[in-house]
Design a protein around this motif. Structure first.
Motif, mmCIF file in Angstrom:
data_model
loop_
_atom_site.group_PDB
_atom_site.id
_atom_site.type_symbol
_atom_site.label_atom_id
_atom_site.label_comp_id
_atom_site.label_asym_id
_atom_site.label_seq_id
_atom_site.Cartn_x
_atom_site.Cartn_y
_atom_site.Cartn_z
ATOM 1 N N VAL A 1 -83.240 92.331 1.788
ATOM 2 C CA VAL A 1 -84.491 93.046 1.500
ATOM 3 C C VAL A 1 -84.202 94.532 1.598
ATOM 4 C CG1 VAL A 1 -86.863 93.428 2.232
ATOM 5 C CG2 VAL A 1 -85.864 91.139 2.390
ATOM 6 N N GLN A 2 -84.362 95.237 0.488
ATOM 7 C CA GLN A 2 -84.072 96.664 0.536
ATOM 8 C C GLN A 2 -84.735 97.412 -0.610
ATOM 9 O OE1 GLN A 2 -79.874 97.539 0.204
ATOM 10 N NE2 GLN A 2 -79.677 96.557 -1.774
ATOM 11 N N ARG A 18 -86.595 112.080 -13.124
ATOM 12 C CA ARG A 18 -87.282 110.829 -12.857
ATOM 13 C C ARG A 18 -86.529 110.085 -11.759
ATOM 14 N NH1 ARG A 18 -88.362 105.491 -16.619
ATOM 15 N NH2 ARG A 18 -86.122 105.218 -16.238
ATOM 16 N N LEU A 19 -87.229 109.851 -10.668
ATOM 17 C CA LEU A 19 -86.663 109.080 -9.568
ATOM 18 C C LEU A 19 -87.019 107.610 -9.744
ATOM 19 C CD1 LEU A 19 -87.525 111.365 -6.515
ATOM 20 C CD2 LEU A 19 -85.585 111.504 -8.104
ATOM 21 N N SER A 20 -86.104 106.759 -9.312
ATOM 22 C CA SER A 20 -86.331 105.319 -9.342
ATOM 23 C C SER A 20 -86.260 104.756 -7.934
ATOM 24 C CB SER A 20 -85.274 104.628 -10.208
ATOM 25 O OG SER A 20 -85.322 105.073 -11.543
ATOM 26 N N CYS A 21 -87.036 103.742 -7.706
ATOM 27 C CA CYS A 21 -87.024 103.030 -6.419
ATOM 28 C C CYS A 21 -86.977 101.543 -6.755
ATOM 29 C CB CYS A 21 -88.260 103.380 -5.608
ATOM 30 S SG CYS A 21 -88.407 102.495 -4.039
ATOM 31 N N ALA A 22 -85.799 100.968 -6.646
ATOM 32 C CA ALA A 22 -85.596 99.565 -7.000
ATOM 33 C C ALA A 22 -85.744 98.683 -5.770
ATOM 34 C CB ALA A 22 -84.219 99.379 -7.622
ATOM 35 N N ALA A 23 -86.616 97.712 -5.865
ATOM 36 C CA ALA A 23 -86.843 96.772 -4.763
ATOM 37 C C ALA A 23 -86.019 95.512 -4.989
ATOM 38 C CB ALA A 23 -88.320 96.420 -4.674
ATOM 39 N N SER A 24 -85.422 95.026 -3.931
ATOM 40 C CA SER A 24 -84.711 93.765 -4.017
ATOM 41 C C SER A 24 -85.039 92.908 -2.806
ATOM 42 C CB SER A 24 -83.202 93.986 -4.124
ATOM 43 O OG SER A 24 -82.720 94.689 -3.015
ATOM 44 N N GLY A 25 -85.113 91.619 -3.016
ATOM 45 C CA GLY A 25 -85.404 90.705 -1.933
ATOM 46 C C GLY A 25 -86.880 90.489 -1.692
ATOM 47 N N LYS A 75 -89.014 94.871 -13.725
ATOM 48 C CA LYS A 75 -87.772 95.370 -13.139
ATOM 49 C C LYS A 75 -87.876 95.549 -11.628
ATOM 50 C CE LYS A 75 -86.212 97.776 -17.317
ATOM 51 N NZ LYS A 75 -85.784 99.059 -17.897
ATOM 52 N N ASN A 76 -89.060 95.250 -11.079
ATOM 53 C CA ASN A 76 -89.264 95.406 -9.638
ATOM 54 C C ASN A 76 -88.939 96.820 -9.182
ATOM 55 O OD1 ASN A 76 -90.401 93.591 -7.778
ATOM 56 N ND2 ASN A 76 -88.445 93.269 -6.741
ATOM 57 N N THR A 77 -89.315 97.786 -9.976
ATOM 58 C CA THR A 77 -88.940 99.178 -9.755
ATOM 59 C C THR A 77 -90.152 100.089 -9.905
ATOM 60 O OG1 THR A 77 -86.685 98.772 -10.561
ATOM 61 C CG2 THR A 77 -87.450 101.046 -10.582
#
Length: 124
Positions: A1-2, A18-25, A75-77
């Motif tokens: 999870v991050q 453009r900033l991205s914040c990718a979620a995983s888990g 994209k969970n982002t």
């Protein structure tokens, strides 16, 4: 999870990033995502957030009209589009996830998962 934040860099005043914040888990739209920033010698401050469920967005007065937060759930982002950048926007930017933060709530104690930060430098 991050959470993985990326997209920072060096840009001239008036430019964009453009900033991205990718979620995983986990599924991003089950959580509110907040963007925070910390400039040298200053406390971390909330910049923008997007709620879970309906995707409502909120902005600090200092960035309103210049920054736009959005989410691509496929994209969970989450993205933070930053336009008309100013030298005072220079900071390390963090994204964070909260299952309990209310609308426009930047109380850091309510954000249980943080990304690692990405540096944004705006030259004059």
């Amino acid at each position: 999870v991050q959470l993985q934040a990326s997209g920072g860099g060096l840009v001239q005043a008036g430019g964009s990033l453009r900033l991205s914040c990718a979620a995983s888990g986990f599924t991003r739209d089950d959580y509110a995502i907040g963007w925070f920033r910390q400039a040298p010698g200053k406390e971390r401050e909330g910049v923008s957030c997007i709620s879970s469920s309906d995707g409502s967005t909120y902005y600090a007065d200092s960035v309103k009209g210049r920054f736009t937060v959005s989410s691509d759930n496929a994209k969970n982002t989450v993205y933070l589009q930053m336009n008309s950048l100013k030298p005072e926007d220079t900071a390390v930017y963090f994204c964070a996830a909260s299952g309990i933060a209310g609308m426009g709530d930047y109380d850091e104690s309510k954000y249980e998962l943080w990304g690692q930060g990405t540096q944004v430098t705006v030259s004059s």
